[in-house]
Write a protein that holds these residues in place. Structure first.
Motif, PDB file in Angstrom:
ATOM      1  N   GLU A 287       2.271   1.589  -3.462  1.00  0.00           N
ATOM      2  CA  GLU A 287       1.247   1.967  -4.449  1.00  0.00           C
ATOM      3  C   GLU A 287       0.895   3.459  -4.329  1.00  0.00           C
ATOM      4  O   GLU A 287       0.820   4.177  -5.337  1.00  0.00           O
ATOM      5  CB  GLU A 287       0.007   1.081  -4.238  1.00  0.00           C
ATOM      6  N   MET A 288       0.719   3.908  -3.090  1.00  0.00           N
ATOM      7  CA  MET A 288       0.413   5.334  -2.895  1.00  0.00           C
ATOM      8  C   MET A 288       1.595   6.195  -3.328  1.00  0.00           C
ATOM      9  O   MET A 288       1.418   7.234  -3.976  1.00  0.00           O
ATOM     10  CB  MET A 288       0.067   5.596  -1.426  1.00  0.00           C
TER      11      MET A 288
ATOM     12  N   VAL B 283      -2.175  -3.880  -4.423  1.00  0.00           N
ATOM     13  CA  VAL B 283      -2.687  -4.244  -3.106  1.00  0.00           C
ATOM     14  C   VAL B 283      -3.893  -5.162  -3.258  1.00  0.00           C
ATOM     15  O   VAL B 283      -4.019  -6.182  -2.578  1.00  0.00           O
ATOM     16  CB  VAL B 283      -3.067  -2.976  -2.307  1.00  0.00           C
TER      17      VAL B 283
ATOM     18  N   SER C  16      -4.361  -2.175  -9.221  1.00  0.00           N
ATOM     19  CA  SER C  16      -3.985  -2.109  -7.816  1.00  0.00           C
ATOM     20  C   SER C  16      -3.249  -3.383  -7.387  1.00  0.00           C
ATOM     21  O   SER C  16      -3.844  -4.466  -7.323  1.00  0.00           O
ATOM     22  CB  SER C  16      -5.216  -1.922  -6.934  1.00  0.00           C
TER      23      SER C  16
ATOM     24  N   LYS D 177       1.976   6.404  -7.148  1.00  0.00           N
ATOM     25  CA  LYS D 177       0.987   7.330  -7.720  1.00  0.00           C
ATOM     26  C   LYS D 177       1.340   8.789  -7.414  1.00  0.00           C
ATOM     27  O   LYS D 177       1.269   9.652  -8.291  1.00  0.00           O
ATOM     28  CB  LYS D 177      -0.404   7.009  -7.173  1.00  0.00           C
ATOM     29  N   LEU D 178       1.718   9.033  -6.172  1.00  0.00           N
ATOM     30  CA  LEU D 178       2.104  10.410  -5.816  1.00  0.00           C
ATOM     31  C   LEU D 178       3.306  10.867  -6.640  1.00  0.00           C
ATOM     32  O   LEU D 178       3.491  12.056  -6.867  1.00  0.00           O
ATOM     33  CB  LEU D 178       2.454  10.485  -4.321  1.00  0.00           C
TER      34      LEU D 178
ATOM     35  N   ALA E 155       0.839  -1.206   0.000  1.00  0.00           N
ATOM     36  CA  ALA E 155       0.000   0.000   0.000  1.00  0.00           C
ATOM     37  C   ALA E 155       0.870   1.252   0.000  1.00  0.00           C
ATOM     38  O   ALA E 155       0.603   2.216  -0.720  1.00  0.00           O
ATOM     39  CB  ALA E 155      -0.940  -0.009   1.205  1.00  0.00           C
ATOM     40  N   GLY E 156       1.919   1.232   0.806  1.00  0.00           N
ATOM     41  CA  GLY E 156       2.847   2.374   0.830  1.00  0.00           C
ATOM     42  C   GLY E 156       3.483   2.589  -0.530  1.00  0.00           C
ATOM     43  O   GLY E 156       3.593   3.727  -1.012  1.00  0.00           O
TER      44      GLY E 156
END
Lengths: 411, 411, 411, 411
Positions: A376-377, A391, A389, A380-381, A373-374
């Motif tokens: 993936e975020m 995740v 996804s 994207k950022l 999750a870290g």
């Protein structure tokens, strides 16, 4: 990770070592230091040395150094070789390259075999695949005079996420009927990936504390073969701190000739107990399952994995290649700052091109999902376009594939 | 010490190192391991390196090794010498002898100076006194061709309880107008006894974590001089793990080229903070006072102290010589079994003839009185006739001589 | 004790509780807090409740309160009595007096029996001897109407160092054919002095965590008899937090109706394991031996012991009476400041007249000798003339009387 | 959570208290226990009492009990009320109901106001909304004779995830010109949700250690108003352990009349330091952001939140209502067994109908995403049809809404 932490939750240390250290081990290393010449110490020493043999799958001695893995690399060479000896090393990545450089510094003559060329995205071919046993066999056959005294390979290349086939290397040496010793770096492979010192005919296995053994760094190992021990008696690179002879003698009663790393040995005793209680097969299966879940996530993102040969995917870590133009270290930095998650940097020839997710040590499904999750975020950022996804796909994997329960010893 | 202890109270670890580790340090080393390439680590590294300079009293770099003190001995030689180089070493006791043996193993040509003969009770004269600077000067003057590349001495000889005068050795070298490097083992001297790397003109100071720094074993040090650094660039003993060059480069930003011993560095940071908060002068005065109290006790028993020269009594440990016919190790064993008190054994040439009381690390007046009480009871139980009560005399000493309060920094 | 300690050694905590807590217990209480409604918790709860029965020597339930001992005093009264009920309490010292005061605050009518008068040195007679069972019997015989609902006595009076004969109190009640409940405070007696809830016919035993159980304060106990449980169903002092009924019901499966003190329960589990491994008989013998050694020291100083009846000397603590004109608290302060040793203050009617040496918890011979040394030095520094060296005599005692080894369970 | 854990990673403790305890606090509570009558203790006591005032936002005294929150409920009533007094309590959920039951046990006459009826899915209306201040005002206006001595409400109802408007309750009491005391349970609200003892005119605030203060359970609190203190002097419910008077007196110098919970006070000191360093506003904003992210996830699943009034959503926990026919406890069990994640059970009237996700204590974005991932996988494995991925939506929320950085104190 803030050393004087606020209520900011646990740091997610998902680098491929040092691995997250279980509380049980952190507590063990903080027990009061005892007399390293007293009776309690001998019992500790003998127990640790016996446990290490089970982990290396060897009936022969294992040497413990108060030193990092680099020291154990040097020790393996210093005990078995003489000034100017020729070696055959194989370039699988950054750590193979560092070991090669170390051999040069010791005044040896290492030859550095590698797969040539770079691939479509500009990454070196040799850093995306395992050791090529056929190239080693070919080279050894050409060494009619047996100038090459040792073949040196890395089992689990921590810089790429590739776990080479060591049994194949042994077969290659035997097929070439070559007397060279087989020295294997399994610093990050041991106690995560399958590793069999005796069965695979390894002469010196090099490992360290801070990966599958889940300890802080500071202890490293040489597992020996009888042939390696015999060779060490005549090899004449200067050696003192690393010399096996005095250590082997002292170890018979559980002691060391110089002051051992007492508190890390407490941790080692705890780690060995944890691993053996779980069972080595279960330990390895656990890492393989984690790795498969993480790779499923990376695939779902539509990103490339550094290792291009599924036969040698590492159970320890996964290298994630960034699309062209994306600075992997900038992505890592964003992830670290925003989500308190540490990832491994790209090293050497792949610097800036990829990052590495460690999936070893004190982890579980939710830890790894949090790490994904870290990532993936953070991706994207950082403006990286993702196909889907990771995740989500990893959740489906972990939910549908429960971890095999540890089997009772008697079953 | 029982690792799985019953309610048996604290073990009294009164060996001359590893010293009793303060809780604050044990707690520090059990903090979660962090990424040794991350930003928090660099800050830790820089802070530790700066603190070490204050402890060694040097403005020049200090090298930190994940290794025991033996490794730091080897490092000092490996960085500054070339194969076959001649050295002048001085026999002050067992640790000087071990360093001498290590130099031989590295292929160097160490000459081992010593006071000749044994004394009335059959103990070697050289093991009861400090380094004889005049003998060194004499020998260096005789070395017209400057074959001798380094003078190696032990500052605080842990096997005897003698703290040699290092400034005198420097004066001897200078008087002889000899260019040899001065290499000093202050493994057990640093942060207990006065030690001044720069002022005394030491080229390489060797130390370790498990004595005055009050850490568990596992880290050791080389403090350097500019001359030592310059020499290391041309010295050509093979060196890799120990090589200063890459470490000095990495250290500029607080990192290390190979994996550092992260958790012991946490402990080191805590130890440096504790020592510097107390003030180095106060630390040294504290050990001197303890040593004086313990010696008063030994004198009251009517037993001989191993060191026969009051000028060089060690503030770190006191060697207690047994009367003829008494096996010191049997006495130690009785004390350990009955009173859970660990004492240092007699090493090498004094094995069985004496034991050693450490008075360093996390101790206080009552700890030392307890240790003396354990010795006194154990000596009597072993049939050693005592002239009087050492505990009684030490109580009088400690009561009448309060420890100097730590001075505020600004005073 | 400095919470942010320098290298000043361990503090010597020789007060009669909180006792020195073993590392093993301190480590246990720092394990991560778990869900007090989850399955792991139930197993912990059941194990702790079963272990407590062995320590109290009872087959009946033991109630655990997240509260100090004062709370458990109140709980014993609140569950078994009704507003305005008459009680018979016996004044053995300060804690008996505090319990008496608490009963008054709850609206009960406690009668406070005591030995009358003061002795030659002006100390109250009743504070130097144990409970006088004959006075209790006499009083109960006079209570023809059975107005007295409970007899309340203190087993080990922490303020004086007197351990009363509880079996004799039970015999007195029975001899008087009186139906009063027997409530006993064994807060500082349990797991140091012999204590037998069932055999002695105690109806409610009150204890706490911070004495013989070697935990930090924060948990306290009521051990019950069937008669006490039956009485609690009709007694009508208001009770909610202390009410046994809901706790007994929840405890059946190892849980509590309100949130339990999870981390102290971890410590309690460790403490029970340590005590039961050692064996309760050995635990008691250990404290008796320590007490005898300490008393030998006090006698050698020529000072009076607070308890004047050798039959009821406490194995837990020894009260040391100061000569006329010496302020005991000034002596204690000197000892604390100079030797980092904490002693118990004189409480209530003996304030300033005596101090108390605790000999319980995580201690050993050397710890106690250190404590005696601190006292001896501090007494001299305070100008108290001593007849001889208590340390010397205690050393002789401890050396000549080895502690009985723990017997194997099967022997 | 396995107390003797294998390398299974950290347990995810996402119940609404006990909250995950930061390492820094676990370490603090394992420091050696000190003399609770010694000088170091007084300094600790004063510091803790001062810090608590800042957290409760009060200038008046805060009482610390070695007891669970239930004890502090009892204390608030026992100090301010007399036998048979009438109270007005408001039913917001299970904890309000438990407090009501406790008041009955103490012999008080509590009236239990509630919103009537159940809603479409059969859940009680009053358990889905906050305290209705208008109903309180109406009832108080009807109490012309001022029989009602206290109004008792729960600030953050831990069983439902509703945070009531306490200022509105104060306004209601004032509007009714009623002299009743305002007693507020903020056990799980304090240091997570905004709470202002003085500004909101609360007379007794009740809280506990194991929620926003991030300690293990075992300490609880009463924050007082001058009116509450004055009332306590004449109120005559029997009280001893809970009595404020002696505690207030002792607290002036940092001590307690009975033995305090020393090691939990170490933890409390650490917790207060952490919270005040971060700043109370930042602490509250942190919990609000977490709660918003979690609610976004629950909404994405298409599941109902227990609290139906967005004005009073709790920042501490979120209740997740299961679709008809789904046993919430079976879902929780699956999640616990498969993913080592603990969730809060449905209590009392909502048992089996919902579970609770705690988002407090030592957490961060990745911890909460891991918890949501565990829920999402477990819900699917339990056959609950989800409208979408809560993890996905929560990732978007957390990525797009960075946590406000802690402001420097001087800004």
């Amino acid at each position: 990770m803030k050393l004087n932490n606020h209520a900011s939750g646990h740091h997610f240390l998902q680098i491929p070592g040092p691995s997250p250290v279980p509380d049980r081990i952190l507590r063990a290393i903080s027990l009061p230091t005892i007399d390293h010449r007293g009776p309690e110490f001998g019992a500790l020493g003998l127990s640790v040395l016996a446990g290490l043999q089970l982990i290396f799958q060897t009936r022969h001695p294992v040497i413990v150094y108060p030193a990092s893995g680099t020291g154990a690399w040097e020790a393996a060479l210093a005990n078995t070789l003489s000034p100017g000896d020729a070696l055959l090393m194989f370039e699988t990545g950054h750590f193979a390259a560092l070991w090669h450089k170390l051999a040069l510094r010791l005044g040896l003559r290492p030859e550095f075999l590698a797969l040539p060329g770079t691939d479509a995205v500009g990454l070196p071919n040799g850093w995306r695949r395992g050791v090529q046993a056929d190239l080693i066999e070919e080279r050894l056959r050409a060494d009619a005079g047996h100038q090459i005294k040792a073949v040196c390979v890395v089992h689990n290349e921590t810089s790429t996420g590739v776990t080479s086939d060591i049994a194949a290397v042994r077969r290659a040496i035997d097929a070439a009927k070559h007397p060279a010793l087989l020295l294997v770096d399994t610093i990050s492979g041991l106690a995560c990936a399958d590793y069999r010192h005796d069965q695979w005919g390894v002469d010196v296995s090099i490992s360290g504390s801070q990966k599958g053994l889940m300890l802080p760094p500071g202890i490293s190992f040489n597992a020996l073969s009888p042939k390696a021990i015999a060779t060490s008696r005549t090899a004449h690179l200067p050696k003192a701190y690393w010399a096996w002879d005095e250590i082997l003698e002292s170890n018979k009663t559980g002691y060391w000739p110089s002051t051992p790393n007492t508190n890390l040995l407490y941790g080692l005793a705890a780690a060995l107990q944890m691993l053996l209680e779980e069972g080595l097969d279960n330990v390895i299966a656990r890492h393989q399952r984690w790795a498969e879940g993480v790779r499923a996530g990376v695939h779902a993102w539509g990103l490339e994995i550094q290792c291009t040969d599924p036969q040698v995917y590492s159970p320890v870590l996964t290298g994630v290649v960034m699309p062209a133009g994306v600075d992997a270290d900038r992505v890592r930095r964003t992830i670290h700052e925003r989500f308190d998650l540490s990832l491994g940097t790209g090293l050497g020839k792949v610097k800036g091109r990829m990052f590495r997710i460690g999936h070893l040590g004190d982890s579980n499904d939710l830890t790894l999902l949090a790490a994904l999750a870290g990532c993936e975020m953070g991706l994207k950022l950082s403006g990286v376009a993702l196909a889907g996804s990771g995740v989500q796909v990893a959740m489906e994997f972990f939910a549908s594939r429960p971890q095999r329960a540890a089997m009772p010893a008697a079953a």
